[in-house]
Design a protein around this motif. Structure first.
Motif, short mmCIF file in Angstrom:
data_model
loop_
_atom_site.label_atom_id
_atom_site.label_comp_id
_atom_site.label_asym_id
_atom_site.label_seq_id
_atom_site.Cartn_x
_atom_site.Cartn_y
_atom_site.Cartn_z
N ARG A 110 0.83 -1.21 0.00
CA ARG A 110 0.00 0.00 0.00
C ARG A 110 0.86 1.26 0.00
O ARG A 110 0.71 2.13 -0.86
N PHE A 111 1.77 1.34 0.94
CA PHE A 111 2.55 2.58 1.09
C PHE A 111 3.68 2.67 0.08
O PHE A 111 3.98 3.76 -0.43
N ALA A 112 4.33 1.55 -0.24
CA ALA A 112 5.46 1.61 -1.18
C ALA A 112 5.00 1.99 -2.58
O ALA A 112 5.56 2.90 -3.20
N LEU A 113 3.98 1.31 -3.08
CA LEU A 113 3.53 1.59 -4.44
C LEU A 113 2.87 2.96 -4.53
O LEU A 113 3.09 3.71 -5.51
N ALA A 114 2.07 3.33 -3.53
CA ALA A 114 1.45 4.66 -3.56
C ALA A 114 2.51 5.75 -3.46
O ALA A 114 2.40 6.79 -4.11
N GLY A 115 3.54 5.51 -2.64
CA GLY A 115 4.62 6.48 -2.52
C GLY A 115 5.35 6.69 -3.83
O GLY A 115 5.69 7.82 -4.20
N VAL A 116 5.60 5.60 -4.57
CA VAL A 116 6.27 5.70 -5.86
C VAL A 116 5.40 6.48 -6.85
O VAL A 116 5.89 7.34 -7.60
N VAL A 117 4.09 6.18 -6.86
CA VAL A 117 3.18 6.88 -7.77
C VAL A 117 3.17 8.37 -7.47
O VAL A 117 3.28 9.22 -8.38
N MET A 118 3.04 8.72 -6.19
CA MET A 118 2.96 10.13 -5.81
C MET A 118 4.29 10.85 -6.05
O MET A 118 4.33 12.02 -6.42
N ALA A 119 5.41 10.14 -5.83
CA ALA A 119 6.71 10.75 -6.09
C ALA A 119 6.88 11.04 -7.58
O ALA A 119 7.43 12.08 -7.96
N ALA A 120 6.40 10.13 -8.44
CA ALA A 120 6.48 10.35 -9.88
C ALA A 120 5.63 11.56 -10.29
O ALA A 120 6.05 12.37 -11.12
N ILE A 121 4.44 11.68 -9.70
CA ILE A 121 3.57 12.82 -10.00
C ILE A 121 4.23 14.12 -9.54
O ILE A 121 4.17 15.14 -10.24
N THR A 122 4.85 14.08 -8.37
CA THR A 122 5.55 15.26 -7.86
C THR A 122 6.66 15.69 -8.81
O THR A 122 6.83 16.88 -9.11
N ARG A 123 7.42 14.71 -9.29
CA ARG A 123 8.53 15.00 -10.21
C ARG A 123 8.00 15.55 -11.54
O ARG A 123 8.52 16.57 -12.05
N LEU A 124 6.98 14.91 -12.10
CA LEU A 124 6.44 15.35 -13.39
C LEU A 124 5.77 16.72 -13.28
O LEU A 124 5.82 17.52 -14.22
N GLY A 125 5.15 16.99 -12.13
CA GLY A 125 4.47 18.27 -11.94
C GLY A 125 5.41 19.40 -11.59
O GLY A 125 4.98 20.56 -11.56
N GLY A 126 6.65 19.07 -11.30
CA GLY A 126 7.63 20.10 -10.97
C GLY A 126 7.41 20.73 -9.60
O GLY A 126 7.88 21.84 -9.36
N TRP A 127 6.71 20.02 -8.70
CA TRP A 127 6.47 20.56 -7.36
C TRP A 127 7.73 20.44 -6.50
O TRP A 127 8.54 19.53 -6.66
N ARG A 128 7.86 21.36 -5.60
CA ARG A 128 9.03 21.40 -4.72
C ARG A 128 8.88 20.37 -3.61
O ARG A 128 7.82 20.23 -3.00
N TRP A 129 9.95 19.64 -3.35
CA TRP A 129 9.94 18.66 -2.27
C TRP A 129 10.06 19.38 -0.92
O TRP A 129 10.75 20.41 -0.83
N PRO A 130 9.42 18.85 0.11
CA PRO A 130 9.58 19.47 1.44
C PRO A 130 11.04 19.44 1.87
O PRO A 130 11.78 18.52 1.51
N GLN A 131 11.42 20.42 2.63
CA GLN A 131 12.81 20.50 3.09
C GLN A 131 12.84 20.87 4.56
O GLN A 131 11.86 21.35 5.13
N GLY A 132 13.98 20.63 5.17
CA GLY A 132 14.21 21.07 6.54
C GLY A 132 13.22 20.48 7.53
O GLY A 132 12.95 19.27 7.53
N ARG A 133 12.65 21.33 8.36
CA ARG A 133 11.74 20.91 9.42
C ARG A 133 10.52 20.18 8.87
O ARG A 133 10.11 19.14 9.41
N ASP A 134 9.93 20.70 7.79
CA ASP A 134 8.75 20.06 7.21
C ASP A 134 9.06 18.64 6.75
O ASP A 134 8.24 17.73 6.92
N LEU A 135 10.22 18.44 6.16
CA LEU A 135 10.59 17.11 5.68
C LEU A 135 10.65 16.12 6.84
O LEU A 135 10.09 15.01 6.75
N TRP A 136 11.30 16.51 7.92
CA TRP A 136 11.43 15.60 9.06
C TRP A 136 10.09 15.34 9.74
O TRP A 136 9.81 14.23 10.20
N LEU A 137 9.23 16.35 9.77
CA LEU A 137 7.90 16.15 10.34
C LEU A 137 7.09 15.16 9.50
O LEU A 137 6.40 14.29 10.04
N LEU A 138 7.19 15.29 8.19
CA LEU A 138 6.46 14.37 7.31
C LEU A 138 7.00 12.94 7.42
O LEU A 138 6.24 11.97 7.39
#
Length: 295
Positions: free
Chosen positions: A48-76
């Motif tokens: 559930r989490f691995a495949l959904a994570g890969v799908v969402m990561a691909a969408i993030t990359r294709l959409g050009g969205w910024r990845w969380p960084q710093g504090r937000d990244l660690w919280l997520l």
């Protein structure tokens, strides 16, 4: 913000929660088919989490969205590796010591917990109408989950623990949702997948045996995880954690209806009354303004 724009924002937020509720509410139905095809719990959660994570990561990359960084990244990362994993552990462990009805009811304490802590942490006023809506949603959930509210003290503690952990997940999610729901959901899911991947590596996997089982897993991945989590995170940015959580009490109603349609389960008068009460509570919340900070 003008009243009309505020109302439009809240309606969009409610629509996003309903989309999330539809995905989460359908998950038990899909899971029943996956379990029947030989998948065990740890393997299902890993897929559930691995495949959904890969799908969402691909969408993030294709959409050009910024990845969380710093504090937000660690919280997520913490939301996935600790929040989702801890909540799932407490919930499924509680089912060994308490009935499904009691376990589900205890989990649905989270809208009340989120509402109270949201007011304490973010200094938001709790109007009588908002408190009444939360109480009504809890009563409706109690009716909707059915009979058989029994269990040991350990089952009660584990059930409450699942609600508390999920409440913390939601409150943290509201603070980091500005990073973007797609990228944020990717981090959450991949972090949870790492933990469940380690569990599967130790226990050994139990993969689906047929195409039907993989189809059920795919539905959980795309509809009940990627879409549902991203929609809920986006909804919190518009409604706040407290109201988004209260609207999400429609989830057992959706599960109940889908079980009746696809599994032939019956819906009693008590469940119908619970569904009606939740719908009233959601309607009231839709019309309320965002709570102002307390002075």
């Amino acid at each position: 913000m003008s009243a009309s724009r505020h109302g439009s924002t809240r309606l969009v937020g409610v629509a996003l929660v309903l989309l999330s509720v539809l995905g989460f509410g359908a998950m038990p139905i899909f899971a029943r088919f996956a379990y029947a095809d030989g998948v065990d719990l740890s393997t299902l959660l890993f897929l559930r989490f691995a495949l959904a994570g890969v799908v969402m990561a691909a969408i993030t990359r294709l959409g050009g969205w910024r990845w969380p960084q710093g504090r937000d990244l660690w919280l997520l990362i913490g939301m996935g590796a600790i929040g989702y994993v801890g909540q799932a552990f407490c919930y499924f462990a509680a089912l060994r010591y308490a009935t499904a009805g009691l376990t589900a009811l205890l989990l649905y304490l989270y809208p009340a917990i989120v509402t109270v802590f949201s007011a304490l942490l973010w200094r938001r006023r709790l109007s009588p109408a908002r408190l009444a809506a939360v109480a009504a949603a809890l009563i409706g959930a109690a009716l909707a989950v059915g009979d058989g509210l029994a269990g040991s003290p350990l089952g009660f503690v584990l059930g409450v623990g699942a609600a508390v952990i999920y409440s913390g997940y939601i409150l943290v999610g509201e603070r980091v949702s500005a990073s973007g729901p797609i990228a944020g959901a990717s981090v959450v899911m991949l972090s949870a997948a790492l933990v469940y991947g380690a569990i599967v590596a130790v226990q050994g996997p139990a993969w689906p045996r047929t195409g039907g089982g993989w189809l059920a897993v795919a539905a959980i991945v795309l509809l009940s995880t990627a879409l549902a989590i991203a929609a809920f995170l986006a909804a919190m940015a518009r409604l706040g954690a407290a109201d988004a959580s209260t609207v999400s009490t429609l989830e057992p109603v959706v599960t109940m209806l889908l079980a009746a349609i696809f599994l032939g389960e019956t819906i009693g008068t008590r469940q119908m009354l619970g569904a009606a009460i939740i719908l009233i509570a959601v309607t009231v919340l839709t019309r309320l303004r965002e709570p102002a900070p307390a002075s």
